[in-house]
Design a protein around this motif. Structure first.
Motif, short mmCIF file in Angstrom:
data_model
loop_
_atom_site.label_atom_id
_atom_site.label_comp_id
_atom_site.label_asym_id
_atom_site.label_seq_id
_atom_site.Cartn_x
_atom_site.Cartn_y
_atom_site.Cartn_z
N SER A 310 6.78 0.75 -0.83
CA SER A 310 5.71 -0.42 -0.82
C SER A 310 5.95 -1.44 0.24
N ALA A 311 7.00 -1.38 1.00
CA ALA A 311 7.28 -2.04 1.85
C ALA A 311 6.50 -2.09 3.14
N PRO A 312 5.79 -1.15 3.60
CA PRO A 312 4.74 -1.33 4.74
C PRO A 312 3.39 -1.82 4.08
N GLY A 313 3.09 -1.77 3.01
CA GLY A 313 1.76 -2.28 2.54
C GLY A 313 1.40 -3.68 2.26
N PRO A 314 0.19 -4.07 1.78
CA PRO A 314 -0.23 -5.27 1.82
C PRO A 314 0.99 -6.31 1.03
N ASP A 315 1.40 -5.82 0.06
CA ASP A 315 2.56 -6.67 -0.77
C ASP A 315 3.87 -6.85 -0.05
N GLY A 316 3.95 -5.86 1.13
CA GLY A 316 5.29 -5.85 1.75
C GLY A 316 5.10 -6.66 2.90
N LEU A 317 5.42 -5.91 4.00
CA LEU A 317 5.33 -6.62 5.57
C LEU A 317 3.99 -6.42 6.16
N ASP A 318 2.81 -5.45 5.31
CA ASP A 318 1.84 -5.38 5.93
C ASP A 318 1.59 -5.06 7.17
N ALA A 319 2.76 -4.05 7.60
CA ALA A 319 2.77 -3.57 9.10
C ALA A 319 1.36 -3.29 9.87
N ALA A 320 0.38 -3.08 9.22
CA ALA A 320 -0.75 -2.47 9.77
C ALA A 320 -1.55 -3.81 10.54
N PHE A 381 6.67 -16.16 2.57
CA PHE A 381 5.93 -15.28 3.24
C PHE A 381 5.11 -14.19 2.48
N ASP A 382 4.98 -14.32 1.09
CA ASP A 382 4.13 -13.44 0.44
C ASP A 382 4.84 -11.97 0.46
N LEU A 383 6.00 -11.88 0.42
CA LEU A 383 6.69 -10.67 0.50
C LEU A 383 7.03 -10.27 -0.99
N GLY A 384 6.27 -9.17 -1.73
CA GLY A 384 6.88 -8.82 -2.84
C GLY A 384 6.31 -9.75 -3.90
N ALA A 385 5.15 -10.77 -3.59
CA ALA A 385 4.77 -11.59 -4.75
C ALA A 385 3.72 -11.03 -5.60
N LYS A 386 3.16 -9.62 -5.69
CA LYS A 386 2.70 -8.92 -6.77
C LYS A 386 3.44 -8.12 -7.22
N ASN A 387 4.59 -7.35 -6.71
CA ASN A 387 5.68 -6.58 -7.48
C ASN A 387 6.30 -7.45 -8.36
N ASP A 388 7.03 -8.76 -7.99
CA ASP A 388 7.81 -9.41 -8.71
C ASP A 388 7.85 -10.87 -8.18
N PRO A 389 6.93 -11.57 -8.78
CA PRO A 389 6.87 -12.73 -8.21
C PRO A 389 7.89 -13.74 -8.95
N ALA A 390 8.38 -13.51 -10.01
CA ALA A 390 9.36 -14.09 -10.67
C ALA A 390 10.82 -13.75 -10.25
N ALA A 391 11.02 -12.90 -9.34
CA ALA A 391 12.37 -12.43 -8.90
C ALA A 391 13.40 -11.66 -9.85
N GLN A 392 12.44 -10.98 -10.67
CA GLN A 392 13.33 -10.38 -12.02
C GLN A 392 14.08 -9.26 -11.51
N TRP A 393 13.78 -8.78 -10.47
CA TRP A 393 14.56 -7.49 -10.03
C TRP A 393 14.76 -7.55 -8.56
N LEU A 394 13.84 -8.18 -7.83
CA LEU A 394 14.09 -8.32 -6.29
C LEU A 394 14.25 -9.84 -6.17
N GLY A 395 15.37 -9.94 -5.59
CA GLY A 395 15.74 -11.43 -5.12
C GLY A 395 14.76 -12.05 -4.18
N ARG A 396 15.03 -13.51 -4.42
CA ARG A 396 14.05 -14.14 -3.44
C ARG A 396 14.62 -14.46 -2.22
N GLU A 397 16.10 -14.38 -2.12
CA GLU A 397 16.77 -14.51 -0.84
C GLU A 397 16.91 -13.41 -0.20
N ILE A 398 16.46 -13.36 1.18
CA ILE A 398 16.64 -12.37 2.23
C ILE A 398 17.72 -13.00 3.26
N THR A 399 18.86 -12.34 3.25
CA THR A 399 20.10 -12.86 4.29
C THR A 399 19.89 -11.89 5.53
#
Length: 414
Positions: A310-320, A381-399
């Protein structure tokens, strides 16, 4: 073959094996589904994995049900103790509905996954090599609306299964306790009843259909993944303009740019393959320092297969739509441990402030070693906002971490 009292027989070994395997899987699914949707008892670190196991077990129920139907076609239920007409009719209705629900509940769950806009893949047993395909549903069904309808259907079918299970057990208790008839013992391996004979053709038929269903699904899933090629991959760097006088040129071959984010209780790492940096920095003239970094979104690798798809798609980086990520640092200051740069990061057209602590170690030959890190809030940056907006499995902080070797423009060899 001998029979028990009133001609009663027990089920054969194949029927018992399939019955109890499906029963245990259904109980696991009902309890797990209720825990996931109605109880807040799952720790965040295991929540995502539990959801994926729920999908795997659901598909196993569907596979075993296919085998159970094939087995039943060649091995009709053995004789039961005499029942009243209304009891016999109710028993046949409950069994018929059970078979329908054993097919419809996992199929509706499969529909939920297929309609979801989040594009999280189904990997059986959480193995990247065991990709399960989505159902070929119309494009209009894909999205939040279609997913919501499918999820409602799946929920009510699951509740219906629970209601039938209660009726089924109540009927068995009534026959065993009140009527004093052999009921539970018909499906218990240690029961005293003689067993129904087995139609040997049922063994290869049931096993073959189950293998065909699983093998066909996995084959389609593999082909779907190969054909779609949804993952981000490193690409060649874009041309770089000649550096300004006094600028630093980063030796990319000797440098690294990577990131880390918590996922399902563990750190998920990735690398950034294609990027260009323009840096002017003099420790004695921090007021004139500046740095920019342009990153090719399609060059970002993702360490976990669930996020990767899902990383390249709209809920991810929306690379296109947004092929480039950018960083601009325009304020520098000394700190006790080195330096601090401040500026902004732009991802998917959204900008947010960033602070970058770093160390700068100059060499005697016009080179320098620079290391540092920055922390980003993915939801900014709206990354993973649909997949996991509450950060239940994907953390909010990217280092994001960098370890660069650089040389001043004009240094021999640069």
């Amino acid at each position: 073959m001998r029979t028990g009292p009133d001609g009663v027989k027990g089920y054969n070994a194949g029927a018992m094996l399939l019955h109890w395997a499906i029963a245990l899987a259904i109980l696991f699914q009902l309890a797990g589904g209720f825990a996931m949707m109605r109880l807040d008892v799952l720790p965040d670190g295991s929540r995502f994995a539990f959801f994926q196991w729920h999908k795997t077990v659901g598909l196993l129920v569907l596979t075993l049900t296919v085998a159970r139907i094939a087995w039943r076609l060649l091995n009709p239920p053995p004789a039961h103790a005499p029942m009243k007409p209304w009891e016999a009719g109710a028993a046949h209705l409950v069994h018929g509905l059970f078979y329908a629900l054993m097919l419809l509940v996992p199929l509706s769950g499969w529909l939920v996954v297929s309609a979801s806009p989040t594009a999280i893949p189904t990997l059986l047993f959480l193995r990247e090599s065991l990709v399960w395909p989505n159902l070929p549903i119309p494009a209009g069904w894909r999205g939040e609306g279609g997913e919501a309808v499918a999820a409602t259907l799946h929920t009510w079918l699951a509740y219906s299964t629970l209601a039938l299970l209660v009726l089924h057990v109540a009927g068995a208790v009534k026959h065993s306790v009140l009527d004093r008839q052999a009921s539970f013992s018909r499906m218990i391996p240690a029961g005293h009843l003689p067993r129904q004979s087995t139609a040997l053709l049922a063994i290869p038929l049931a096993a073959g259909l189950a293998a065909l269903f699983l093998g066909g699904g996995l084959g389609l899933g593999q082909a779907e993944t190969t054909g779609a090629s949804p993952t981000l991959a490193a690409t060649a760097g874009t041309p770089v303009a000649a550096p300004e006088a006094g600028a630093w040129v980063v030796d990319k071959a000797a440098s690294s740019l990577s990131y880390e984010v918590p996922f399902s209780g563990k750190p998920m790492t990735g690398t950034i393959g294609s990027w260009n940096a323009a840096i002017r920095f003099d420790p004695d003239r921090l007021d004139a320092a500046k740095a920019t970094l342009d990153i090719d979104a399609a060059s970002i690798t993702v360490g976990d297969p669930f996020v990767r798809s899902s990383a390249p798609g709209p809920d991810g980086l929306d690379a296109a739509a947004h092929p480039t990520l950018s960083v601009a640092i325009d304020s520098f200051e000394r700190t006790e441990g080195g330096f601090l740069g401040k500026g902004s990061v732009t991802i998917k057209g959204r900008s947010a402030p960033v602070s970058v602590p770093f160390s700068f170690t100059p060499g005697a030959d016009g080179t320098a070693h620079v290391t540092g890190s920055a922390t980003l809030d993915r939801l900014a940056f709206d990354l993973g906002a649909k997949n996991d907006p509450a950060a239940q499995w994907l953390g909010r902080e990217i280092t994001v971490r960098f370890d660069w070797k650089a040389a001043r423009a004009g240094t021999p060899g640069v």
